[in-house]
Structures are given as structure tokens and as C-alpha cells.
Design a protein around this motif. Structure first.
Motif, PDB file in Angstrom:
ATOM      1  N   GLN A  50       5.192  23.976  33.979  1.00 24.06           N
ATOM      2  CA  GLN A  50       4.282  23.094  34.707  1.00 24.06           C
ATOM      3  C   GLN A  50       5.041  22.219  35.696  1.00 24.06           C
ATOM      4  O   GLN A  50       4.586  22.011  36.826  1.00 24.06           O
ATOM      5  CB  GLN A  50       3.508  22.214  33.719  1.00 24.06           C
ATOM      6  CG  GLN A  50       2.453  22.967  32.927  1.00 24.06           C
ATOM      7  CD  GLN A  50       1.777  22.064  31.924  1.00 24.06           C
ATOM      8  OE1 GLN A  50       2.433  21.376  31.139  1.00 24.06           O
ATOM      9  NE2 GLN A  50       0.449  22.060  31.925  1.00 24.06           N
ATOM     10  N   GLU A  92       0.366  13.864  32.585  1.00 26.34           N
ATOM     11  CA  GLU A  92      -0.077  14.892  31.630  1.00 26.34           C
ATOM     12  C   GLU A  92      -1.597  15.041  31.629  1.00 26.34           C
ATOM     13  O   GLU A  92      -2.121  16.161  31.542  1.00 26.34           O
ATOM     14  CB  GLU A  92       0.446  14.540  30.233  1.00 26.34           C
ATOM     15  CG  GLU A  92       1.964  14.680  30.118  1.00 26.34           C
ATOM     16  CD  GLU A  92       2.543  13.960  28.909  1.00 26.34           C
ATOM     17  OE1 GLU A  92       1.733  13.386  28.133  1.00 26.34           O
ATOM     18  OE2 GLU A  92       3.769  13.955  28.739  1.00 26.34           O
ATOM     19  N   ARG A 140      -2.628  17.018  34.619  1.00 26.20           N
ATOM     20  CA  ARG A 140      -2.370  18.449  34.431  1.00 26.20           C
ATOM     21  C   ARG A 140      -3.449  19.097  33.571  1.00 26.20           C
ATOM     22  O   ARG A 140      -3.810  20.258  33.791  1.00 26.20           O
ATOM     23  CB  ARG A 140      -0.983  18.653  33.820  1.00 26.20           C
ATOM     24  CG  ARG A 140       0.128  18.191  34.746  1.00 26.20           C
ATOM     25  CD  ARG A 140       1.484  18.791  34.453  1.00 26.20           C
ATOM     26  NE  ARG A 140       2.040  18.467  33.167  1.00 26.20           N
ATOM     27  CZ  ARG A 140       3.354  18.345  32.933  1.00 26.20           C
ATOM     28  NH1 ARG A 140       4.212  18.483  33.944  1.00 26.20           N
ATOM     29  NH2 ARG A 140       3.802  18.090  31.744  1.00 26.20           N
ATOM     30  N   PRO A 154      -1.465  19.776  39.663  1.00 25.99           N
ATOM     31  CA  PRO A 154      -0.020  19.905  39.452  1.00 25.99           C
ATOM     32  C   PRO A 154       0.632  18.536  39.285  1.00 25.99           C
ATOM     33  O   PRO A 154       0.302  17.588  40.001  1.00 25.99           O
ATOM     34  CB  PRO A 154       0.474  20.594  40.734  1.00 25.99           C
ATOM     35  CG  PRO A 154      -0.753  21.099  41.423  1.00 25.99           C
ATOM     36  CD  PRO A 154      -1.869  20.210  41.018  1.00 25.99           C
ATOM     37  N   ASP A 173       9.796  16.515  32.369  1.00 29.55           N
ATOM     38  CA  ASP A 173       9.990  17.886  32.846  1.00 29.55           C
ATOM     39  C   ASP A 173      11.386  18.069  33.435  1.00 29.55           C
ATOM     40  O   ASP A 173      11.932  19.176  33.432  1.00 29.55           O
ATOM     41  CB  ASP A 173       8.962  18.223  33.931  1.00 29.55           C
ATOM     42  CG  ASP A 173       7.538  18.143  33.426  1.00 29.55           C
ATOM     43  OD1 ASP A 173       7.222  18.817  32.437  1.00 29.55           O
ATOM     44  OD2 ASP A 173       6.740  17.390  34.020  1.00 29.55           O
TER      45      ASP A 173
END
Length: 274
Positions: A10, A224, A227, A232, A251
Motif C-alpha cells: 500500500q 490508514e 486507505r 492511496p 510503511d
């Protein structure tokens, strides 16, 4: 300079989206510990060399460039040299203050801030605060720093319960951080601030948020949630040996403000070369 590789699919997809569609991107950053190194005296903090110049180069390439900080917005602007970064939005006091085009807008602080300002020095005296413990008055909040104490972590632990009790009596919330405890107004955090900016940017926005401390977890959680809605997003940790929680959730982890400076340069080069 090559872009670093995020540790999640992601995160990688979001970084690629930012490069390919920068006009739809929201790039957001904490200040202390991310754009600026952590220092013993908060008044000495300044942007890491090269960071402000890279922000200036990125600003016209992306949809929105945002700084979200616990500091007063005008202080972050001054210490970061951000007044010369065209179009930058600075959200101070975790989003309660908004600096844009040279103007700060904010609600009045609650009465509890004045109560804490009055009682905090005596509380530190009565609790036997360690030598080197210092109060930072941010205007709309107050923070107690222990970084200059001989044992900063022990000094902070001594104060957790008394400061929590004072915050409760004043109707404020406790914001823990890297050898600091802040007593501040409730009702806003970096996650809510980031979500508001992302909503203004529209459904096509890709979001990057970079931070270094516990207060940045709320912004990570906001990414989060975005997402989960199909937008994105990438979270970046400005790594240190003081806070492990953020790195575990990120990430991408870079080496403190120098790593952030390199990331900004690599991202700008990738956008220009696409």
C-alpha cells in the motif's frame, strides 16, 4: 537519488501515485524530529539543512504541502523558514491554529490553559522535579521537558501522574512525547487535522504523512482510514532510538531529519523526471 522502497504494498502504491499524479497529492509533515532535529532547548530548533529549500521546490509540483505540528503555527513558520515556501499550509497546536498566506487564525484557548500556567511551577516544586526539567509555554498549551535532566526518562516518569491529575482538573488532555509531556486543549489531534486537509483535497488525493513521535500516531491512523476508503496513502517514520511505536506502524522508515531531507529530494527528482 533513487526513491526509497516502502515496506508495504500500500505504501509503495501510494508513493508511485504521488510521483505519477503529484497535482493530486497531499504531502504532510510534522516539524520537530521530522523536518527539524530534536534539540535540548525547543527554542533552538531549526529546519535541517536543505529541508526548506526542498519544500520550496516541491510546493509548486504537488497539490498541497502541509506542516502539522504541536508548536504554535507562527513559531514553526519562523524556525522552519516556511514563510518563503509558496502555498504551504501550517497547522499549529495539532490543528487548532491555521497559518496561511502570512495570517494565523485560531479559537481562544480554554480557561484551563491559564490555570495550568499558574499552577505548574508550584506542582514541579512539590513533586521534586529533577534538575533540568523545564516548562515550555506555547500560549495555547504548556509542555514539560526533561531532556536536559541527568536521567530524562526517570524525570519524566516522576511527573506523569501529577501532570495527568492537573490536566484533568483543568479540562485539558495529556500529550506524551519524546521526553516531554504536554497539557493541551482537547478536541483536535494531528489525525483530525490531516483528515480535514485530505477531505478538502478531494477523492483523488494521495496522502503522505511523515512524523517521529507518539502524537503522530493519530495522523498514521488517519492515513490508514483513508486507505480503507480506497485512497492511496503512505506513512513515513523519521526514525530515532527514542520511539519504537511509530516505526512499527510506518510503511517507510528513514534516518531522522537527514533521511527526510533525502526523501524530499528524491521525491522531487522523481516527479520532475516522470
Amino acid at each position: 537519488m533513487p526513491l526509497p522502497t516502502p515496506g508495504s504494498e500500500q505504501g509503495a502504491a501510494a508513493l508511485d501515485r504521488i510521483v505519477q499524479r503529484p497535482a493530486d497529492a497531499v504531502l504532510s509533515f510534522d516539524f520537530d524530529g521530522t523536518l527539524a532535529p530534536i534539540v535540548s532547548d525547543p527554542a533552538d530548533a531549526r529546519a535541517y539543512p536543505g529541508v526548506t529549500a526542498e519544500l520550496s521546490r516541491l510546493a509548486p509540483l504537488v497539490g498541497r504541502l502541509v506542516i502539522i505540528t504541536g508548536r504554535p503555527a507562527a513559531v514553526a513558520v519562523e524556525y522552519g523558514g516556511l514563510a518563503d515556501v509558496d502555498g504551504v499550509l501550517v497547522l499549529g497546536h495539532y490543528g487548532l491554529e491555521r497559518w496561511e498566506d502570512g495570517r494565523v487564525t485560531a479559537p481562544e484557548p480554554p480557561a484551563g490553559v491559564a490555570l495550568v500556567r499558574e499552577e505548574l511551577p508550584e506542582l514541579l516544586r512539590k513533586t521534586g522535579a529533577h534538575e533540568g526539567t523545564a516548562i515550555e509555554d506555547k500560549g495555547r498549551s504548556l509542555a514539560v521537558h526533561t531532556r536536559r535532566a541527568a536521567d530524562p526518562d526517570a524525570a519524566l516518569e516522576t511527573l506523569r501522574i501529577p501532570l495527568a491529575a492537573l490536566a484533568q482538573r483543568a479540562g485539558l488532555t495529556v500529550e506524551p512525547g519524546r521526553r516531554v509531556i504536554e497539557l493541551r486543549p482537547a478536541g483536535m489531534d494531528k489525525g483530525a487535522a490531516l483528515a480535514g486537509v485530505a477531505a478538502d483535497a478531494g477523492d483523488g488525493a494521495a496522502v503522505l504523512y511523515a512524523g517521529d513521535d507518539l502524537g503522530d500516531l493519530a495522523a498514521f491512523e488517519a492515513v490508514e482510514r483513508l486507505r480503507e476508503k480506497g485512497l492511496p496513502g503512505i506513512t513515513v517514520c523519521s526514525g530515532s532510538d527514542e520511539v519504537a511505536e511509530l516505526a512499527a506502524r510506518a510503511d517507510l522508515v528513514v534516518d531522522g531529519p537527514p533521511g527526510i531531507a533525502d526523501l524530499l529530494a528524491a521525491l522531487r527528482e522523481a516527479i520532475e523526471d516522470r
